[in-house]
Design a protein around this motif. Structure first.
Motif, short mmCIF file in Angstrom:
data_model
loop_
_atom_site.label_atom_id
_atom_site.label_comp_id
_atom_site.label_asym_id
_atom_site.label_seq_id
_atom_site.Cartn_x
_atom_site.Cartn_y
_atom_site.Cartn_z
N CYS A 48 0.87 -1.30 -0.05
CA CYS A 48 -0.08 0.30 -0.22
C CYS A 48 0.71 1.12 -0.19
O CYS A 48 0.29 2.46 -0.46
CB CYS A 48 -1.18 -0.23 1.24
SG CYS A 48 -2.25 1.47 1.85
N GLU A 49 2.45 1.34 0.63
CA GLU A 49 2.93 2.34 0.78
C GLU A 49 3.41 2.57 -0.26
O GLU A 49 3.61 3.74 -0.91
CB GLU A 49 4.16 2.13 1.39
CG GLU A 49 5.53 3.48 1.84
CD GLU A 49 4.92 4.13 2.72
OE1 GLU A 49 3.79 5.24 3.16
OE2 GLU A 49 4.96 3.72 4.13
N LEU A 50 3.74 1.47 -0.75
CA LEU A 50 4.40 1.55 -2.47
C LEU A 50 3.86 2.10 -3.75
O LEU A 50 3.84 3.14 -3.95
CB LEU A 50 4.59 0.42 -2.52
CG LEU A 50 6.22 -0.18 -2.44
CD1 LEU A 50 6.33 -1.64 -3.14
CD2 LEU A 50 7.64 0.81 -2.90
N ALA A 51 2.01 2.07 -3.68
CA ALA A 51 1.71 2.47 -4.37
C ALA A 51 0.62 3.64 -4.46
O ALA A 51 0.81 4.28 -4.54
CB ALA A 51 0.08 1.07 -4.42
N ARG A 56 -4.22 6.03 -4.68
CA ARG A 56 -3.93 7.48 -2.70
C ARG A 56 -5.26 7.37 -1.96
O ARG A 56 -4.86 6.99 -0.79
CB ARG A 56 -4.35 8.86 -3.20
CG ARG A 56 -3.10 8.63 -4.70
CD ARG A 56 -1.80 9.57 -3.48
NE ARG A 56 -2.01 10.50 -3.27
CZ ARG A 56 -0.67 11.37 -2.30
NH1 ARG A 56 0.01 10.11 -1.42
NH2 ARG A 56 -1.44 12.47 -1.34
N MET A 57 -6.35 6.78 -2.94
CA MET A 57 -7.55 6.32 -1.53
C MET A 57 -7.04 5.43 -0.68
O MET A 57 -7.30 5.24 0.90
CB MET A 57 -9.07 6.00 -2.23
CG MET A 57 -9.82 6.03 -1.56
SD MET A 57 -10.26 7.49 -0.72
CE MET A 57 -12.19 7.57 0.27
N LEU A 58 -6.50 4.58 -1.39
CA LEU A 58 -5.94 3.13 -0.13
C LEU A 58 -4.67 3.42 0.81
O LEU A 58 -5.66 3.21 2.03
CB LEU A 58 -5.57 1.89 -1.10
CG LEU A 58 -4.89 0.56 -0.52
CD1 LEU A 58 -5.97 -0.23 -0.11
CD2 LEU A 58 -4.03 -0.27 -1.75
N ARG A 75 -13.92 -2.80 6.84
CA ARG A 75 -15.52 -1.51 6.93
C ARG A 75 -14.51 -0.56 6.29
O ARG A 75 -15.31 0.01 4.97
CB ARG A 75 -15.80 -1.26 8.12
CG ARG A 75 -16.37 -2.55 8.82
CD ARG A 75 -18.02 -2.66 8.39
NE ARG A 75 -18.35 -3.45 8.95
CZ ARG A 75 -19.15 -4.27 8.44
NH1 ARG A 75 -19.23 -4.28 7.41
NH2 ARG A 75 -19.68 -5.63 9.10
N VAL A 76 -13.42 -0.79 6.23
CA VAL A 76 -13.10 1.00 5.79
C VAL A 76 -12.26 0.95 4.45
O VAL A 76 -12.84 1.86 4.09
CB VAL A 76 -11.56 1.35 6.33
CG1 VAL A 76 -10.56 2.71 5.44
CG2 VAL A 76 -11.80 2.21 7.40
N LEU A 77 -11.97 -0.08 3.90
CA LEU A 77 -11.98 -0.40 1.98
C LEU A 77 -12.46 -0.91 1.75
O LEU A 77 -12.24 -0.49 0.17
CB LEU A 77 -10.56 -1.81 2.54
CG LEU A 77 -9.61 -1.89 3.20
CD1 LEU A 77 -8.19 -3.02 3.45
CD2 LEU A 77 -8.97 -1.12 2.42
N MET A 78 -13.87 -1.47 2.51
CA MET A 78 -15.04 -1.47 1.32
C MET A 78 -15.57 -0.34 1.29
O MET A 78 -16.16 -0.34 0.01
CB MET A 78 -16.54 -2.07 2.47
CG MET A 78 -15.95 -3.64 2.67
SD MET A 78 -16.53 -4.43 3.15
CE MET A 78 -19.09 -4.35 2.89
N VAL A 79 -15.80 0.83 2.24
CA VAL A 79 -15.90 2.07 2.21
C VAL A 79 -15.73 2.85 0.88
O VAL A 79 -15.95 3.78 0.11
CB VAL A 79 -16.27 2.85 2.98
CG1 VAL A 79 -16.54 4.59 2.84
CG2 VAL A 79 -16.95 2.17 3.90
N ALA A 82 -16.32 4.65 -2.75
CA ALA A 82 -15.99 6.03 -3.02
C ALA A 82 -15.27 6.43 -4.45
O ALA A 82 -15.89 6.94 -4.21
CB ALA A 82 -15.33 6.27 -2.08
N VAL A 83 -14.66 5.41 -4.06
CA VAL A 83 -14.00 6.02 -5.94
C VAL A 83 -14.44 5.19 -6.70
O VAL A 83 -14.46 6.06 -8.22
CB VAL A 83 -12.12 4.89 -5.66
CG1 VAL A 83 -11.76 4.57 -7.06
CG2 VAL A 83 -11.04 5.18 -4.65
#
Length: 497
Positions: free
Chosen positions: A430-433, A442-444, A465-469, A473-474
């Protein structure tokens, strides 16, 4: 190139070997003296903070390490001959004197930490250095939200935060003794998560305004105004601190935001691409320096809020801010989380543990549908109400669950090492992405960095939950861009990314 690969291997192999060795020792009930366990945890933490980097500031990786080990900060007192009270409750006070038990707790934590570092090390070893050779190409206009779409999304973000806010403030009603929030009555407890995801998305939209400085500035000012309103009036005045995740996410986006590069600046005087990584690193540290004062203020307010909300609504109760600050620094939320580690070490040491063999992860999947939907259908989720990992230690802990404990309760000590290693791999990826600068990447990143304390201290369902939301959103963002392109064709010369 070969030398770099060898140096990366010297990060990965020691962490892997140490994690496997300590897992075997734990399995055979070989326990170090508590002072040795504390020292090992301190040394591995320092090693991870200094050497395990995916590039630049590595904010997400370093935050992960700090948040993982913070619940064990009181154990440092063992190094100078003390017997610290891990948390001021009768049972915790008694268990703190059981040094072999505390050492077993620390060895379990150490195995998880080494697994986290191995996950980082795998990504670092296979990372291509060319990944950081250039900044994202923002020289051309990128698709962004128009005025109407932006303001609708911003008002929706404020509305979802209002839904989650308590109706009464701590100036008039003791904390948690007033009526439920509107979101709670709907069983929509993730409403504030939707609000924060929208604000992250709008910030990402604003940072893509590289060819229109005026649009970029008013969007950022609007986001700042909405964030201040949510923080002060809908969170702190209600005695809530969930907004910290929003502030952390926005700060992380600001620190790692790509530099503005407009066509007029592209000339022979522009630094060569080989220096881009250095300049980006300096830029990120400069932005960290600018945020030090706000971070200190927010940390102080959040720290004393727990004590203030107990006394502010009572006219006869004295309010000593200094005492409240000292109390919360000595025994903060993170210290309470350590009781869950102490509880599972006690169950393991005295043969009272029953392994679940993956049942918790099945319950995660069964609890994915939002609460307001399952309530409407008359379905009760497995992880709802007073059920789930956070309720495993009633009588010992005061809520929450450390990230290493669900893997341990399900698969034992090797489960801790392997599953936390997978978590570490995901975090480093995720940091690399985040440096690729696409909206979803960026959203991830924002979702991950903002949810770390909740994930590491309160359970895996928070990050799920946060990843689903964030994904929804994206998706909505890209649909809005495509609709905007149909209404105003040719507004952007480049395709949606």
């Amino acid at each position: 190139m070969v030398e770099r690969r060898v140096s990366k291997l010297f990060l990965l192999l020691p962490a892997l070997a140490a994690g496997l060795l300590l897992s075997l020792l734990f399995l055979f009930d070989v326990v170090f003296p508590v002072e040795v366990s504390v020292l090992l945890l301190l040394l591995v933490t320092t090693w991870g903070l200094v050497w395990f980097r995916t590039g630049h500031i590595s904010l997400l990786l370093r935050l992960s390490i700090v948040i993982y080990v913070l619940p064990f900060n009181k154990t440092l007192e063992y190094l100078w001959g003390g017997t610290p009270v891990l948390y001021p409750t009768p049972l915790a006070t008694m268990l703190s004197t059981d040094r072999p038990l505390v050492s077993q707790m620390l060895m379990l934590a150490l195995v998880g930490l080494l697994g986290l570092l191995v996950g980082f090390g795998l990504v670092i070893f296979f990372r291509r250095d060319a990944h950081f050779a250039t900044e994202p190409d923002f020289s051309q206009p990128l698709p962004t939200l128009d005025h109407v779409s932006f303001w609708v999304a911003l008002l929706a973000a404020v509305a979802f935060s209002w839904m989650s806010a308590q109706p009464e403030t701590i100036l008039t009603t003791p904390y948690m003794q007033g009526p439920d929030s509107f979101a709670t009555t709907l069983n929509f407890n993730s409403a504030y998560t939707v609000s924060y995801a929208l604000l992250f998305l709008l910030f990402i939209d604003a940072e893509r305004e590289h060819t229109n400085l005026w649009r970029r500035q008013w969007k950022l000012l609007a986001i700042l105004g909405a964030t201040i309103f949510i923080t002060v009036f809908l969170q702190f005045l209600r005695g809530d601190r969930e907004v910290i995740s929003l502030l952390v996410g926005l700060m992380a986006l600001y620190i790692t935001s790509p530099a503005v590069r407009r066509p007029m600046y592209q000339s022979m005087t522009q630094p060569p691409q080989s220096n881009t990584m250095v300049s980006r690193s300096k830029r990120e540290w400069r932005r960290v320096a600018r945020l030090i004062a706000p971070i200190v203020v927010i940390a102080i307010v959040a720290s004393i809020l727990g004590s203030v909300r107990r006394t502010l609504s009572q006219s006869d109760a004295p309010l000593d801010v200094v005492d409240a600050l000292v109390e919360n620094l000595e025994y903060g939320t993170w210290n309470a989380i350590s009781l869950t580690n102490l509880g599972i070490a006690m169950k393991y040491r005295y043969d009272d543990i029953d392994y679940l063999y993956g049942q918790t992860f099945v319950e995660y999947a069964m609890s994915l549908p939002p609460g307001f939907i399952t309530s409407a259908l008359g379905i009760e989720r497995p992880l709802e109400g007073n059920r789930g990992p956070a309720w495993w230690f009633v009588g010992i802990g005061s809520g929450g669950i450390h990230i290493a404990l669900v893997p341990f309760r399900n698969f034992g000590i090797f489960g801790v090492f392997v599953i936390v290693m997978i978590y570490g791999w995901c975090i480093a990826q995720c940091e690399l992405a985040s440096y690729r600068a696409a909206v979803w990447q960026r959203m991830l990143y924002a979702a991950m960095v903002s949810t770390l304390p909740l994930w590491f201290w309160y359970g895996d369902m928070y990050i799920i939950r946060v990843l689903m939301v964030a994904a929804l959103a994206v998706l909505a963002y890209h649909l809005a861009l495509r609709l905007g392109e149909q209404v105003l064709p040719g507004r952007f010369p480049s395709p949606v990314r």
